[in-house]
Design a protein around this motif. Structure first.
Motif, PDB file in Angstrom:
ATOM      1  N   GLN A  46      23.668 -49.084 -26.270  1.00  0.00           N
ATOM      2  CA  GLN A  46      23.607 -50.160 -27.272  1.00  0.00           C
ATOM      3  C   GLN A  46      22.817 -49.723 -28.499  1.00  0.00           C
ATOM      4  OE1 GLN A  46      22.114 -53.436 -24.875  1.00  0.00           O
ATOM      5  NE2 GLN A  46      24.100 -54.452 -25.103  1.00  0.00           N
ATOM      6  N   LEU A  47      21.722 -49.001 -28.284  1.00  0.00           N
ATOM      7  CA  LEU A  47      20.938 -48.501 -29.406  1.00  0.00           C
ATOM      8  C   LEU A  47      21.764 -47.505 -30.216  1.00  0.00           C
ATOM      9  CD1 LEU A  47      18.313 -48.240 -30.996  1.00  0.00           C
ATOM     10  CD2 LEU A  47      17.576 -46.517 -29.339  1.00  0.00           C
ATOM     11  N   LEU A  48      22.463 -46.629 -29.542  1.00  0.00           N
ATOM     12  CA  LEU A  48      23.284 -45.635 -30.215  1.00  0.00           C
ATOM     13  C   LEU A  48      24.371 -46.277 -31.067  1.00  0.00           C
ATOM     14  CD1 LEU A  48      23.679 -42.646 -30.626  1.00  0.00           C
ATOM     15  CD2 LEU A  48      25.127 -42.614 -28.610  1.00  0.00           C
ATOM     16  N   GLU A  49      24.894 -47.397 -30.625  1.00  0.00           N
ATOM     17  CA  GLU A  49      25.949 -48.091 -31.373  1.00  0.00           C
ATOM     18  C   GLU A  49      25.449 -48.668 -32.700  1.00  0.00           C
ATOM     19  OE1 GLU A  49      27.732 -50.957 -28.772  1.00  0.00           O
ATOM     20  OE2 GLU A  49      28.622 -49.410 -27.501  1.00  0.00           O
ATOM     21  N   ILE A  50      24.163 -48.972 -32.804  1.00  0.00           N
ATOM     22  CA  ILE A  50      23.658 -49.576 -34.042  1.00  0.00           C
ATOM     23  C   ILE A  50      22.957 -48.578 -34.964  1.00  0.00           C
ATOM     24  CG2 ILE A  50      23.470 -51.879 -33.043  1.00  0.00           C
ATOM     25  CD1 ILE A  50      20.435 -51.425 -32.865  1.00  0.00           C
ATOM     26  N   LEU A  51      22.585 -47.417 -34.426  1.00  0.00           N
ATOM     27  CA  LEU A  51      21.914 -46.415 -35.262  1.00  0.00           C
ATOM     28  C   LEU A  51      22.898 -45.767 -36.228  1.00  0.00           C
ATOM     29  CD1 LEU A  51      19.554 -44.496 -32.816  1.00  0.00           C
ATOM     30  CD2 LEU A  51      18.918 -46.088 -34.620  1.00  0.00           C
ATOM     31  N   VAL A  52      22.459 -45.601 -37.462  1.00  0.00           N
ATOM     32  CA  VAL A  52      23.240 -44.889 -38.474  1.00  0.00           C
ATOM     33  C   VAL A  52      22.297 -43.977 -39.249  1.00  0.00           C
ATOM     34  CG1 VAL A  52      25.014 -46.684 -38.744  1.00  0.00           C
ATOM     35  CG2 VAL A  52      22.986 -46.714 -40.204  1.00  0.00           C
ATOM     36  N   CYS A  53      22.859 -43.002 -39.918  1.00  0.00           N
ATOM     37  CA  CYS A  53      22.063 -42.116 -40.758  1.00  0.00           C
ATOM     38  C   CYS A  53      21.397 -42.952 -41.849  1.00  0.00           C
ATOM     39  CB  CYS A  53      22.964 -41.047 -41.372  1.00  0.00           C
ATOM     40  SG  CYS A  53      22.132 -39.999 -42.579  1.00  0.00           S
ATOM     41  N   PRO A  54      20.077 -42.823 -42.031  1.00  0.00           N
ATOM     42  CA  PRO A  54      19.393 -43.630 -43.043  1.00  0.00           C
ATOM     43  C   PRO A  54      19.737 -43.232 -44.481  1.00  0.00           C
ATOM     44  CG  PRO A  54      17.862 -42.080 -42.070  1.00  0.00           C
ATOM     45  CD  PRO A  54      19.152 -41.975 -41.290  1.00  0.00           C
ATOM     46  N   VAL A  55      20.364 -42.099 -44.662  1.00  0.00           N
ATOM     47  CA  VAL A  55      20.726 -41.628 -46.003  1.00  0.00           C
ATOM     48  C   VAL A  55      22.175 -41.968 -46.342  1.00  0.00           C
ATOM     49  CG1 VAL A  55      20.945 -39.596 -47.501  1.00  0.00           C
ATOM     50  CG2 VAL A  55      19.029 -39.770 -45.895  1.00  0.00           C
ATOM     51  N   THR A  56      23.093 -41.638 -45.431  1.00  0.00           N
ATOM     52  CA  THR A  56      24.526 -41.798 -45.716  1.00  0.00           C
ATOM     53  C   THR A  56      25.157 -43.031 -45.092  1.00  0.00           C
ATOM     54  OG1 THR A  56      25.203 -40.510 -43.780  1.00  0.00           O
ATOM     55  CG2 THR A  56      24.798 -39.292 -45.842  1.00  0.00           C
ATOM     56  N   GLY A  57      24.510 -43.591 -44.068  1.00  0.00           N
ATOM     57  CA  GLY A  57      25.077 -44.723 -43.354  1.00  0.00           C
ATOM     58  C   GLY A  57      26.147 -44.328 -42.345  1.00  0.00           C
ATOM     59  N   LEU A  58      26.351 -43.018 -42.156  1.00  0.00           N
ATOM     60  CA  LEU A  58      27.345 -42.558 -41.186  1.00  0.00           C
ATOM     61  C   LEU A  58      26.864 -42.806 -39.765  1.00  0.00           C
ATOM     62  CD1 LEU A  58      28.386 -39.138 -42.770  1.00  0.00           C
ATOM     63  CD2 LEU A  58      29.744 -41.236 -42.678  1.00  0.00           C
ATOM     64  N   SER A  59      27.809 -43.018 -38.863  1.00  0.00           N
ATOM     65  CA  SER A  59      27.462 -43.219 -37.462  1.00  0.00           C
ATOM     66  C   SER A  59      26.921 -41.912 -36.874  1.00  0.00           C
ATOM     67  CB  SER A  59      28.679 -43.697 -36.682  1.00  0.00           C
ATOM     68  OG  SER A  59      29.717 -42.726 -36.739  1.00  0.00           O
ATOM     69  N   LEU A  60      26.210 -42.056 -35.770  1.00  0.00           N
ATOM     70  CA  LEU A  60      25.574 -40.923 -35.106  1.00  0.00           C
ATOM     71  C   LEU A  60      26.078 -40.799 -33.682  1.00  0.00           C
ATOM     72  CD1 LEU A  60      21.978 -41.782 -36.292  1.00  0.00           C
ATOM     73  CD2 LEU A  60      23.324 -39.843 -37.088  1.00  0.00           C
ATOM     74  N   SER A  61      26.047 -39.584 -33.166  1.00  0.00           N
ATOM     75  CA  SER A  61      26.399 -39.355 -31.768  1.00  0.00           C
ATOM     76  C   SER A  61      25.500 -38.259 -31.215  1.00  0.00           C
ATOM     77  CB  SER A  61      27.866 -38.963 -31.629  1.00  0.00           C
ATOM     78  OG  SER A  61      28.125 -37.758 -32.325  1.00  0.00           O
ATOM     79  N   PRO A  62      25.322 -38.232 -29.894  1.00  0.00           N
ATOM     80  CA  PRO A  62      24.496 -37.173 -29.310  1.00  0.00           C
ATOM     81  C   PRO A  62      25.135 -35.809 -29.552  1.00  0.00           C
ATOM     82  CG  PRO A  62      24.880 -38.947 -27.737  1.00  0.00           C
ATOM     83  CD  PRO A  62      25.785 -39.194 -28.902  1.00  0.00           C
ATOM     84  N   ALA A  63      24.320 -34.826 -29.847  1.00  0.00           N
ATOM     85  CA  ALA A  63      24.810 -33.469 -30.079  1.00  0.00           C
ATOM     86  C   ALA A  63      25.191 -32.814 -28.764  1.00  0.00           C
ATOM     87  CB  ALA A  63      23.745 -32.647 -30.787  1.00  0.00           C
ATOM     88  N   ALA A  64      26.222 -32.006 -28.827  1.00  0.00           N
ATOM     89  CA  ALA A  64      26.620 -31.196 -27.675  1.00  0.00           C
ATOM     90  C   ALA A  64      25.640 -30.039 -27.521  1.00  0.00           C
ATOM     91  CB  ALA A  64      28.031 -30.655 -27.889  1.00  0.00           C
ATOM     92  N   ALA A  65      25.610 -29.460 -26.332  1.00  0.00           N
ATOM     93  CA  ALA A  65      24.712 -28.342 -26.058  1.00  0.00           C
ATOM     94  C   ALA A  65      24.929 -27.190 -27.034  1.00  0.00           C
ATOM     95  CB  ALA A  65      24.894 -27.868 -24.615  1.00  0.00           C
ATOM     96  N   ALA A  66      26.171 -26.932 -27.405  1.00  0.00           N
ATOM     97  CA  ALA A  66      26.469 -25.839 -28.343  1.00  0.00           C
ATOM     98  C   ALA A  66      25.864 -26.115 -29.726  1.00  0.00           C
ATOM     99  CB  ALA A  66      27.978 -25.634 -28.455  1.00  0.00           C
ATOM    100  N   ASP A  67      25.880 -27.375 -30.151  1.00  0.00           N
ATOM    101  CA  ASP A  67      25.280 -27.743 -31.439  1.00  0.00           C
ATOM    102  C   ASP A  67      23.761 -27.544 -31.412  1.00  0.00           C
ATOM    103  OD1 ASP A  67      27.737 -28.588 -32.646  1.00  0.00           O
ATOM    104  OD2 ASP A  67      27.567 -30.485 -31.560  1.00  0.00           O
ATOM    105  N   ILE A  68      23.154 -27.927 -30.315  1.00  0.00           N
ATOM    106  CA  ILE A  68      21.707 -27.774 -30.178  1.00  0.00           C
ATOM    107  C   ILE A  68      21.337 -26.297 -30.162  1.00  0.00           C
ATOM    108  CG2 ILE A  68      19.739 -28.154 -28.622  1.00  0.00           C
ATOM    109  CD1 ILE A  68      21.094 -30.841 -27.867  1.00  0.00           C
ATOM    110  N   GLU A  69      22.120 -25.501 -29.440  1.00  0.00           N
ATOM    111  CA  GLU A  69      21.840 -24.061 -29.381  1.00  0.00           C
ATOM    112  C   GLU A  69      21.991 -23.413 -30.751  1.00  0.00           C
ATOM    113  OE1 GLU A  69      20.403 -20.635 -28.277  1.00  0.00           O
ATOM    114  OE2 GLU A  69      20.369 -22.429 -27.025  1.00  0.00           O
ATOM    115  N   ALA A  70      23.022 -23.806 -31.508  1.00  0.00           N
ATOM    116  CA  ALA A  70      23.212 -23.252 -32.860  1.00  0.00           C
ATOM    117  C   ALA A  70      22.031 -23.604 -33.757  1.00  0.00           C
ATOM    118  CB  ALA A  70      24.520 -23.766 -33.459  1.00  0.00           C
TER     119      ALA A  70
END
Length: 82
Positions: A4-28
């Motif tokens: 529920q928290l994830l559904e309401i969170l947006v980027c404070p700059v662009t207003g784009l929605s957010l999603s959890p990063a995949a392991a590959a994104d975190i490693e990069a």
């Protein structure tokens, strides 16, 4: 992270929605941090590796999650490696 928290969170700059990063994104990102090329939006270097991250829908910006708390400050956005 609470769905529920994830559904309401947006980027404070662009207003784009957010999603959890995949392991590959975190490693990069952690590779960029280790190489000294990762920066926060304010231009300061990211020096601590990331264990969890929320990323914007366009995959341009990430917000670290520290101790289960997303750090959603505009100047703490991290430009993600492409």
């Amino acid at each position: 992270m609470d769905k529920q928290l994830l559904e309401i969170l947006v980027c404070p700059v662009t207003g784009l929605s957010l999603s959890p990063a995949a392991a590959a994104d975190i490693e990069a990102l952690n590779t960029a941090i280790d190489n000294g090329t990762a920066e926060y939006a304010d231009g300061s270097a990211v020096t601590e590796r990331v264990a969890a991250l929320l990323i914007t829908r366009d995959r341009a910006t990430g917000y670290r999650i520290d101790d289960g708390i997303p750090i959603m400050l505009p100047d703490r956005g991290i430009a993600l490696p492409s």
